[in-house]
Scaffold this active site. Structure first.
Site, PDB file in Angstrom:
ATOM      1  N   HIS A 106       0.821  -1.215   0.000  1.00 55.00           N
ATOM      2  CA  HIS A 106       0.000   0.000   0.000  1.00 55.00           C
ATOM      3  C   HIS A 106       0.856   1.267   0.000  1.00 55.00           C
ATOM      4  O   HIS A 106       0.399   2.331  -0.417  1.00 55.00           O
ATOM      5  CB  HIS A 106      -0.964   0.002   1.196  1.00 55.00           C
ATOM      6  N   ASP A 136      -0.209  -7.447   1.049  1.00 53.87           N
ATOM      7  CA  ASP A 136       0.338  -6.120   1.344  1.00 53.87           C
ATOM      8  C   ASP A 136       1.863  -6.139   1.359  1.00 53.87           C
ATOM      9  O   ASP A 136       2.497  -5.493   2.192  1.00 53.87           O
ATOM     10  CB  ASP A 136      -0.200  -5.581   2.674  1.00 53.87           C
ATOM     11  N   SER A 214       5.191   0.556   9.508  1.00 53.07           N
ATOM     12  CA  SER A 214       4.795  -0.716   8.930  1.00 53.07           C
ATOM     13  C   SER A 214       5.597  -0.982   7.663  1.00 53.07           C
ATOM     14  O   SER A 214       6.057  -0.061   6.978  1.00 53.07           O
ATOM     15  CB  SER A 214       3.297  -0.738   8.623  1.00 53.07           C
TER      16      SER A 214
END
Length: 350
Positions: A106, A136, A214
């Site tokens: 993302h 992801d 992240s």
């Protein structure tokens, strides 16, 4: 459980507490090349490191990722028009000595340019080698000249259990990384994300994963990566297990995408099997003759009791395979053959 976020200057003092391992899911074909190219952190099997030792070993390999998207304004083609810039930020880590870097998909979705900043302050323009929204995960490449690359090593996430201690390291600001400690609170978690995707088999941790952190590594007590963090929920930390990542990363390196089989259904568990609640328009299930309201009892002779179990059986097949479904329809048992196709980039909403 207690959450702790640790900034770099306080690592030695605060990270000295307990921290251990975590992980799930299986290894895969295509991982041999990854294994050969990794290992610069050479850690003996069975080593138990302190939180400080883990941080000191891995921090040089954790990077900040900045991605920019340029979008024209509504009047871009008029004299007063122009462009708007959108910036997304995340973390990542060096995968091997060839300049490959792992991050979240993302972070680099639809971007026009990507830059990576290393823990020593050096930066480099990066290219997106491939990305997989369903897990992801993305792989970037940077030129290796002039960079001190410090690859991290993927561990075996199958051995992880709830209660294992972990360290999550991120690089949100482009200078010395930060770290948080915690424990694995669950495994095999499922989270629905934008685009109609459901990410399965996630690790859940109470280690703090701050915004822009992240995409960094979640590390076990031996200093190996047992998960790639994904901030899918502001209140809960998740990570893609290393063994899942190993499979995905190998495909991204080879094909620049992940090829998965697709049947095109939604459903719910009943006492008899999986009742189909929706068929994706023009998808394999619809063309194969399945109907909304059908209850799938078996796939290729294997009983199914949940939608997840049915889709897991589909995932074990290859694109182009045909599966035989035993279906209960209007009180009568019928057999339906469905030919699996390649999963589309976006799953239709339903």
């Amino acid at each position: 459980m207690t959450r702790r976020q640790l900034a770099v200057p306080m690592v030695a003092a605060l990270l000295g507490g307990a921290v251990t391992a975590a992980g799930m899911i299986a290894g895969s074909s295509g991982s041999t090349s990854l294994t050969r190219q990794q290992g610069l952190l050479a850690i003996d099997e069975g080593d138990q490191l302190t939180s400080t030792e883990i941080y000191e070993r891995v921090a040089p390999g954790v990077v900040a990722v900045r991605a920019r998207t340029v979008q024209p304004t509504p009047h871009a083609f008029e004299a007063s028009g122009g462009s708007e810039f959108s910036i997304s930020s995340g973390s990542g880590f060096v995968l091997d000595g060839d300049g490959r870097i792992v991050t979240n998909a993302h972070v680099v979705s639809g971007v026009t340019s990507v830059h990576v900043t290393f823990a020593d302050g050096r930066s480099a323009a990066a290219q997106v080698m491939g990305k997989d929204e369903e897990t992801d995960l993305a792989v970037l490449t940077v030129p290796t000249e002039g960079l001190d690359l410090r690859p991290l090593e993927l561990g075996d996430s199958d051995a992880v259990r709830p209660g294992d201690r972990v360290v999550a390291v991120g690089n949100p600001a482009g200078y010395p990384p930060t770290a948080g400690t915690g424990r694995i609170s669950g495994a095999g978690r499922r989270v629905e994300v934008a685009g109609g995707y459901v990410i399965d088999n996630l690790l859940e941790t109470d280690a703090v994963i701050e915004p822009a952190s992240s995409g960094g590594p979640l590390l076990g007590s031996d200093g190996r990566v047992i998960g790639i963090t994904a901030r899918l929920d502001p209140d809960t930390g998740f990570a893609v297990p290393a063994n899942v990542a190993r499979t995905v990363l190998a495909q991204l390196q080879e094909n620049h995408k992940v090829i998965r089989p697709y049947i095109g259904i939604r459903g719910r568990a009943t006492g008899l099997g999986v009742e189909l609640t929706d068929l994706h328009a023009g998808g394999p299930a619809e063309r194969g003759g399945l109907r909304v309201g059908d209850v799938v009892e078996e796939i290729d002779g294997t009983p199914v009791h949940t939608l997840g179990g049915l889709l897991a059986e589909v995932d074990r097949r290859s694109v182009g395979d045909s599966v035989e479904l035993r279906v209960l329809r209007d009180g009568t048992t019928v057999d339906v053959s469905v030919r699996l196709e390649e999963r589309p980039a976006t799953i239709p909403a339903g």
